[in-house]
Motif scaffolding. Structure first.
Motif, short mmCIF file in Angstrom:
data_model
loop_
_atom_site.label_atom_id
_atom_site.label_comp_id
_atom_site.label_asym_id
_atom_site.label_seq_id
_atom_site.Cartn_x
_atom_site.Cartn_y
_atom_site.Cartn_z
N PRO A 1 0.81 -1.22 0.00
CA PRO A 1 0.00 0.00 0.00
C PRO A 1 0.85 1.27 0.00
O PRO A 1 0.45 2.27 -0.59
CB PRO A 1 -0.83 -0.10 1.27
N ASP A 2 2.01 1.22 0.63
CA ASP A 2 2.82 2.43 0.71
C ASP A 2 3.46 2.81 -0.62
O ASP A 2 3.66 3.97 -0.91
CB ASP A 2 3.95 2.25 1.74
N ASN A 3 3.78 1.80 -1.41
CA ASN A 3 4.56 2.07 -2.62
C ASN A 3 3.72 2.39 -3.84
O ASN A 3 4.23 2.37 -4.95
CB ASN A 3 5.46 0.87 -2.94
N GLN A 4 2.43 2.63 -3.68
CA GLN A 4 1.65 3.00 -4.85
C GLN A 4 0.86 4.27 -4.65
O GLN A 4 0.11 4.69 -5.52
CB GLN A 4 0.73 1.86 -5.26
N ILE A 5 1.00 4.87 -3.47
CA ILE A 5 0.31 6.13 -3.24
C ILE A 5 1.29 7.25 -3.53
O ILE A 5 2.36 7.31 -2.95
CB ILE A 5 -0.26 6.19 -1.82
N ILE A 6 0.92 8.09 -4.49
CA ILE A 6 1.85 9.12 -4.96
C ILE A 6 1.59 10.44 -4.24
O ILE A 6 2.51 11.16 -3.91
CB ILE A 6 1.71 9.28 -6.48
N GLY A 7 0.32 10.71 -3.98
CA GLY A 7 -0.04 11.99 -3.36
C GLY A 7 0.23 12.00 -1.88
O GLY A 7 0.30 10.96 -1.23
N THR A 8 0.37 13.20 -1.32
CA THR A 8 0.60 13.32 0.11
C THR A 8 -0.69 13.62 0.84
O THR A 8 -0.71 13.69 2.06
CB THR A 8 1.63 14.42 0.41
N VAL A 9 -1.75 13.85 0.09
CA VAL A 9 -3.08 14.00 0.68
C VAL A 9 -3.96 13.02 -0.10
O VAL A 9 -3.79 12.88 -1.31
CB VAL A 9 -3.60 15.44 0.52
N VAL A 10 -4.88 12.38 0.59
CA VAL A 10 -5.69 11.34 -0.03
C VAL A 10 -6.31 11.80 -1.35
O VAL A 10 -6.17 11.17 -2.38
CB VAL A 10 -6.77 10.84 0.96
N GLU A 11 -7.01 12.97 -1.32
CA GLU A 11 -7.73 13.37 -2.53
C GLU A 11 -6.77 13.69 -3.69
O GLU A 11 -7.09 13.44 -4.85
CB GLU A 11 -8.66 14.55 -2.26
N GLU A 12 -5.59 14.19 -3.36
CA GLU A 12 -4.63 14.50 -4.42
C GLU A 12 -4.14 13.23 -5.08
O GLU A 12 -3.88 13.18 -6.28
CB GLU A 12 -3.44 15.29 -3.87
N ASP A 13 -4.01 12.18 -4.27
CA ASP A 13 -3.58 10.92 -4.84
C ASP A 13 -4.62 10.37 -5.80
O ASP A 13 -4.30 9.90 -6.88
CB ASP A 13 -3.28 9.89 -3.75
N VAL A 14 -5.88 10.45 -5.39
CA VAL A 14 -6.95 9.93 -6.24
C VAL A 14 -7.02 10.74 -7.54
O VAL A 14 -7.34 10.21 -8.60
CB VAL A 14 -8.29 9.95 -5.48
N GLY A 15 -6.66 12.01 -7.46
CA GLY A 15 -6.70 12.86 -8.64
C GLY A 15 -5.54 12.62 -9.60
O GLY A 15 -5.56 13.09 -10.73
N PHE A 16 -4.54 11.88 -9.16
CA PHE A 16 -3.32 11.71 -9.97
C PHE A 16 -3.60 11.07 -11.34
O PHE A 16 -3.11 11.55 -12.36
CB PHE A 16 -2.31 10.87 -9.18
#
Lengths: 268, 284, 285
Positions: free
Chosen positions: B95-110
């Motif tokens: 789970p740690d190595n695939q989240i790019i954003g530092t805030v949840v919503e920003e990651d989903v927006g990637f």
């Protein structure tokens, strides 16, 4: 220990400072650093202190949380202070022992240098604590945008920074974990001379590097899987727009710099 | 939706001069066909080739031999690369190595950002995806403060926001605790049922497979068994030989059968076993 | 009496906004040679507790006795404690760093001051104990499979010849066969060497199959402590704190709820099969 480093960590809160455009905060930080070097008298530092104090107050980040970042640079601080203390020549010698002596100018410089360093760290901590790394890199990307024309890979640099910032806390935690695991196997990271200490780092650094590479590999794959293909044709979820408060902030900051320059010139 | 024809993949290890030093066949002539809207599970022990196969669906790897079609698109076709990746999203193990954003919503927006989706629509998609996985109230959180299961749900939302027709989950629960595991599987099932998304779940946890429509079992790169969960789990001995397990209820039924109690094959849940036992007892 | 935990408290970041009371007044005794399962969901304090047992973390209140000696007392050697109470972390293969398997396993004994020969002897013994054949001794640990790496890492702690072995989720991420192999090996260690074992786990099925005693932790406190049968009788309360009894416990409860005269204490497949067989054949359990 290593968890104490606050630089590069975001502190979520709702404050005016948090809401400012990241470009404003970046420019302000640069201006603030410049102002610290312009100041060379008590009045100047008083103004700088006041400015920093007001910003911290407005940011709603607990003061304790900000100063935690200083622990990491204590050694650097002491070293610079000591160097300045002993190496700066002055008119009045306050203390002498063999070839060592401390002068009034030395004390002055040491104190001011220490203050500069502390304010520099606090100032940049306030920026990183109130700005999400993504905003920060977005701001940087936009500010440096014109450099794309001379083939500076601005987007790539910004992306690298934002990823680095995201993984700093994870790698710190990992360092902590590996360290504990090796201590459980009898490793000793604390005693011994410099060479022994350096050697003792091998069991920590090798696993850490391996893990960092594995993570980098995984992340690259995850980014590709989500269609990342550089900055071309990319849209923004949170595009940057200057609001009226950002313009006000710019005004305040430039005024502050002007005051600092005036103070530096007339109050030394 | 997904069609593999003789798909084969060799890992190559190169020596210092760049010559092929060693070849390892990770996927060996796999043929399969997955219908749109299906919930499919691929089982296999560590190193059976199931993850290597999964990475083909997203065109992270391309076959050494054979072909893989995603919605009729050949994954070797480089012009279709981004379309394929948008169509078949992927969730990975760590789970740690695939989240790019530092805030949840920003990651989903990637993902949508990469696709060039207009800003207003990104926000809409982020909200929809986060609520679909039940993580909307964490939108402003830092991913580092979430539990493993929550992080995986954010990763699923990140894929959902790209509006895929199919999601490949590559051992999404291997690093989670039982509660996290349940929440991720529940989310996958919900997306399958309510949004009609084709799900391909790769796992070695048997409990997660029970409700799949169809199960493939892989061993040394080949598909060695396939069928409904009932058909697969009837073969306890064969699964054990493949370094796998069966659900607890199935194992208990198997143990009872070995002791001469006449139970039918393919019992998967406690309810089924209780019913069967009760029927037996009433006949006695 | 090997380990005695007395009124242990631990608070993270004391005095700040992030203060977390991770351990609350823990009292435990773990006698020699016991196989203990420590269970709790993520954040229940179980990992914090085991790190106290070998002195990696220091209690903010209370104390721990090892063989009757206060580990926080004056003159007590933490290094010695760490050699006596071996701790295998989650994903221990992430700590491997040496050029070959044997040298890596020697790291522990070498740190304890053993000569190269002695260390190698202990390392070889430990590797054989976890089922790693001699042919792997000179291989790089990074070339091994996941399950093999894990076994090498466990050997790295075993080579220090601990009296107590604590394993934090030793089967995480392994496939079913790999999981069974590791657990069987651990059970054999206990049987052959008489080592005290503390197994931290999420899986009730695994724990029920092997341990003598289960300690359930919740929110920094010991919620239940007893033999598996006793603890799993509280399956409803276990669910309330986000845990579950083994599946077979539920099955027996369901049978009983339908009116079957079965013994519901079964926690393993074999026990359940016995109970059901007895019931079907009309015998009393």
């Amino acid at each position: 220990m290593i968890r104490d480093i606050t630089l590069g960590q975001y502190y979520p809160a709702k404050s005016v400072i948090h809401q400012l455009d990241p470009r404003v905060k970046l420019v302000t930080t640069v201006i603030y650093v410049i102002s610290l070097f312009v100041a060379n008298g008590i009045v100047g530092y008083a103004v700088a202190t006041l400015f920093l104090g007001v910003v911290i107050k407005l940011s709603k980040v607990p003061f304790k949380y900000i100063t935690k970042g200083l622990k990491a640079i204590v050694l650097l601080l002491v070293l610079t202070a000591v160097f300045n203390l002993f190496l700066i020549d002055g008119e009045i010698v306050l203390w002498r022992w063999g070839i060592f002596r401390i002068t009034d100018q030395g004390v002055r410089t040491a104190v001011f240098m220490a203050i500069r360093l502390i304010y520099l760290i606090i100032g940049s901590s306030v920026m990183t604590l109130t700005t999400t790394p993504n905003d920060l890199t977005d701001g940087l990307e936009k500010l440096l945008g014109p450099m794309k024309k001379i083939h500076v890979p601005v987007h790539e640099i910004a992306m690298m920074m934002s990823i680095a910032l995201r993984f700093i806390p994870i790698l710190l935690e990992e360092t902590d974990k590996i360290m504990k695991a090796q201590i459980a196997r009898g490793a000793d990271f604390e005693t011994g001379n410099l060479i022994q200490k350096a050697k003792a780092m091998v069991p920590l650094l090798v696993p850490l590097f391996i893990s960092a590479f594995r993570r980098a590999n995984d992340l690259a794959m995850a980014m590709e899987a989500r269609c990342y293909h550089g900055g071309d044709g990319r849209t923004k979820m949170k595009p940057l727009h200057y609001e009226s408060r950002d313009k006000t902030a710019y005004g305040v900051v430039w005024c502050y710099l002007a005051v600092m320059i005036l103070v530096g010139r007339y109050f030394t | 939706m997904i069609r593999a024809e003789g798909l084969t993949f060799d890992y190559e290890r190169l020596d210092e001069e760049g010559n092929v030093e060693e070849k390892k066949r990770a996927v060996d002539h796999v043929n399969l066909h997955i219908r749109p809207g299906a919930f499919i599970a691929i089982l296999g022990h560590n190193g059976s080739g199931k993850s290597t196969f999964a990475k083909h669906i997203n065109a992270i790897l391309t076959p050494t031999e054979g072909t893989l079609f995603v919605d009729g698109m050949d994954t070797k076709d480089e012009d279709k690369l981004w379309e394929i990746r948008q169509d078949a999203g992927m969730v990975f193990q760590n789970p740690d190595n695939q989240i790019i954003g530092t805030v949840v919503e920003e990651d989903v927006g990637f993902g949508p950002e990469n696709l060039g989706v207009p800003t207003d629509e990104i926000w809409q998609r982020v909200e929809e995806s986060l609520s679909a996985v039940g993580m909307l109230k964490y939108r402003h959180h830092s991913p580092n403060r979430l539990s493993g299961g929550q992080k995986q749900r954010v990763a699923i939302a990140g894929v959902m926001a790209m509006h895929p027709r199919c999601i490949v989950l590559d051992e999404p629960t291997a690093m989670l605790d039982p509660n996290g595991r349940k929440s991720v599987i529940k989310t996958a099932r919900k997306l399958n049922k309510e949004e009609g998304i084709t799900i391909l779940l790769i796992t070695h946890y048997m409990e997660e497979v029970i409700e799949a429509d169809h199960v493939y079992v892989m061993d040394s790169g080949k598909v060695v068994m396939e069928g409904t969960p009932k058909e697969i789990f009837s073969q306890v001995e064969e699964l054990k030989r493949l370094r796998l397990d069966v659900p607890q209820a199935t194992l208990l039924a198997y143990e009872l059968k070995k002791r001469g109690i006449l139970l039918p094959d393919g019992i998967l849940s406690n309810e089924e076993l209780v019913d069967e036992l009760w029927r037996l007892k009433s006949k006695m | 009496m090997a380990i005695k935990v007395k009124n242990v408290n631990y608070t993270y970041a004391e005095g700040t906004a992030y203060e977390i009371h991770a351990l609350k007044d823990i009292n435990l005794e773990i006698p020699d040679g016991q196989f203990v399962g420590l269970i709790g969901h993520t954040g229940s304090g179980k990992s914090t507790l085991v790190q106290h047992l070998n002195g990696l973390m220091k209690a903010t209140g209370g104390t721990i006795y090892y063989n009757g000696k206060d580990i926080y007392g004056e003159g007590f050697s933490m290094k010695e404690l760490r050699s006596k109470v071996g701790l295998v972390f989650q994903y221990p293969e992430h700590q491997l760093f040496e050029i070959d398997v044997l040298t890596d396993v020697c790291f522990g004994p070498r740190n304890l001051g053993f000569s190269k020969e002695e260390a190698e002897e202990k390392a070889k013994a430990a590797l054989r104990l976890v089922g790693m054949k001699e042919e792997y001794d000179r291989r790089s640990p990074f070339e091994l499979s996941g399950g093999q790496k894990r076994r090498v890492a466990i050997a790295g702690v075993l080579a220090m010849e601990p009296e107590v072995l604590i394993l934090d989720e030793p089967t995480a991420g392994l496939d079913p066969k790999g999981r069974d192999e590791i657990l069987d090996q651990i059970a054999r260690l206990k049987k052959e060497r008489g080592i005290t074992i503390v197994l931290v786990s999420h899986s009730m099925e695994d724990v029920a199959r092997y341990v003598d005693r289960i300690i359930v932790m919740n929110q920094g406190q010991v919620k239940f402590d007893g033999v598996p049968k006793e603890v799993f009788r509280h399956y409803k309360e276990l669910e309330e704190i986000g845990l579950a009894a083994p599946q077979v416990t539920y099955l027996m409860q369901e049978l009983k709820a339908k009116g079957a005269e079965v013994d519901t204490d079964a926690t393993t497949i074999r026990e359940a099969a016995d109970a059901i067989e007895n019931w079907l054949k009309g015998r009393q359990g």
